[in-house]
Design an enzyme around this catalytic site. Sequence first.
Site, PDB file in Angstrom:
ATOM      1  N   GLN A   1       2.357  -6.053  -3.538  1.00 37.41           N
ATOM      2  CA  GLN A   1       2.676  -6.057  -1.969  1.00 37.41           C
ATOM      3  C   GLN A   1       3.794  -5.101  -1.308  1.00 37.41           C
ATOM      4  O   GLN A   1       3.964  -4.407  -2.148  1.00 37.41           O
ATOM      5  CB  GLN A   1       2.686  -7.591  -1.320  1.00 37.41           C
TER       6      GLN A   1
ATOM      7  N   ASP B   1       0.670  -1.127  -0.087  1.00 35.41           N
ATOM      8  CA  ASP B   1      -0.076   0.141   0.041  1.00 35.41           C
ATOM      9  C   ASP B   1       0.728   1.230   0.192  1.00 35.41           C
ATOM     10  O   ASP B   1       0.344   2.435   0.548  1.00 35.41           O
ATOM     11  CB  ASP B   1      -0.960   0.138   1.004  1.00 35.41           C
TER      12      ASP B   1
ATOM     13  N   GLY C   1      -3.750  -4.366  -5.147  1.00 31.53           N
ATOM     14  CA  GLY C   1      -4.743  -3.216  -5.305  1.00 31.53           C
ATOM     15  C   GLY C   1      -3.993  -1.714  -5.473  1.00 31.53           C
ATOM     16  O   GLY C   1      -3.663  -1.124  -4.729  1.00 31.53           O
ATOM     17  N   HIS C   2      -3.590  -1.793  -6.754  1.00 27.66           N
ATOM     18  CA  HIS C   2      -2.700  -0.492  -7.070  1.00 27.66           C
ATOM     19  C   HIS C   2      -3.640   0.505  -7.624  1.00 27.66           C
ATOM     20  O   HIS C   2      -4.528   0.418  -8.733  1.00 27.66           O
ATOM     21  CB  HIS C   2      -1.684  -0.702  -8.238  1.00 27.66           C
TER      22      HIS C   2
ATOM     23  N   LYS D   1       2.582   2.235  -5.071  1.00 24.89           N
ATOM     24  CA  LYS D   1       3.581   1.829  -6.314  1.00 24.89           C
ATOM     25  C   LYS D   1       2.470   2.203  -7.643  1.00 24.89           C
ATOM     26  O   LYS D   1       3.119   2.511  -8.525  1.00 24.89           O
ATOM     27  CB  LYS D   1       3.594   0.338  -6.198  1.00 24.89           C
TER      28      LYS D   1
END
Length: 432
Positions: free
Chosen positions: A231, A14, A41-42, A17
Amino acid sequence: MSKIDVLLGLQWGDEGKGKIVDVLTPRYDIVARFQGGPNAGHSLEFGNIKHVLHIIPSGICHKDKINLIGNGVLVEPLILKKEVETLEQIGFEPKANLYVSKKAHLILPSHRMMDAASEQSKGSRKIGSTLKGIGPAYTDKVARCGLRVGSIFQNNFKELYCSARDAHFAQIKALGYSPEDFKIDNMSFSEYEKLWFESIDSLKALTIVDSEYFINEALENGKKILAEGAQGSMLDIDFGSYPFVTSSNTITAGVCSGLGVAPSKIGKVFGICKAYCTRVGSGPFPTELFDADGEKMRQEGREFGSTTGRPRRCGWLDIPALRYTCMLNGVTHLMLMKIDVLNSFEQIKICDQYEIEGKQTVKVPYDVEAKINPIYSSHKGWCQNIAGIKQFEQLPQQMKDYVHTIEEKLNLPVAIVSTSPNREDTIIKSEF
């Protein structure tokens, strides 16, 4: 011959990225994901609209750039199909520039059910799984019984699928559960399985490649490639806070196995970190705050998981952990994210070392259950809004001092300072 640059997270995920990949993509020809799966979850934000990518690389919004899902990534066909459709609905054409490795492993519906059963069986020792089937799918990969993207073109794919599914059901029953005990995205197994099989046709319609040849030939032809991690380094299966980790190698070494490139072909390593720390799920977090400052960080930073929606645990910046992950990754440049979240803090703390059983150390301990007392230094906050500032020199002196302090403690240059989720609010501090 070109080298492949790497962008990855240095904390517990988180870190932001997705935004930085989107910002850097114009410099590259190819953006390639090398590990993880839909547990990622980007987030990309432009035009005040937030877009969250789970499997597709974060360079997808640049139509002239190839985006590769590498062999180290787990592909869940139905989630991928929905992701493609969402991008199409907002005006992008992902099918034109999205490539998928034949050797990427598939997440089956039964993997997701196994994930739920395994997590449930752990009771208070839950690791905080996203329940996307990541652990079980990587387990099958290592056990040499997984199905890969290339498998969908085999005549006996349905037979192979049924054999794997039945084996998973047997494992679920061994844990004391039945497949009927769980739903997948609020659907019964049979409902989800039907949609999953329909999504296989959508997967076949994408450009499927022998990615290891594709990447190495691109390098030989001088193409510029950015490897995108998912991650964070403190969640690495080998070097993270085990067992509260993900199931893949999230560090630079994972690029070699996750894309099929030699170590000698790694170029710059961009390490992404927040100006503070967050973590989702269980596991150690030495600088975690349980007071008003922690809640303030959560609200100011909108710290809720992009994939799960769960509130993130928040705390001060952890230098021993950052120094550790910079070492593991061979970081050449730092990207400092979400510094604007600290705008209203009068005092900002940095953990410089740990105290464990009365002894001070700057090393991350093996024992994740060790009681760690963080030793802090205090730094004066800037207490002002920095919206609209585009040059590092124009930032408040206290903020510049904070950035320089981080550089000195890590002996690395900060190349980018991000001052909001929007792609335009990205300050290039030093060229790279």
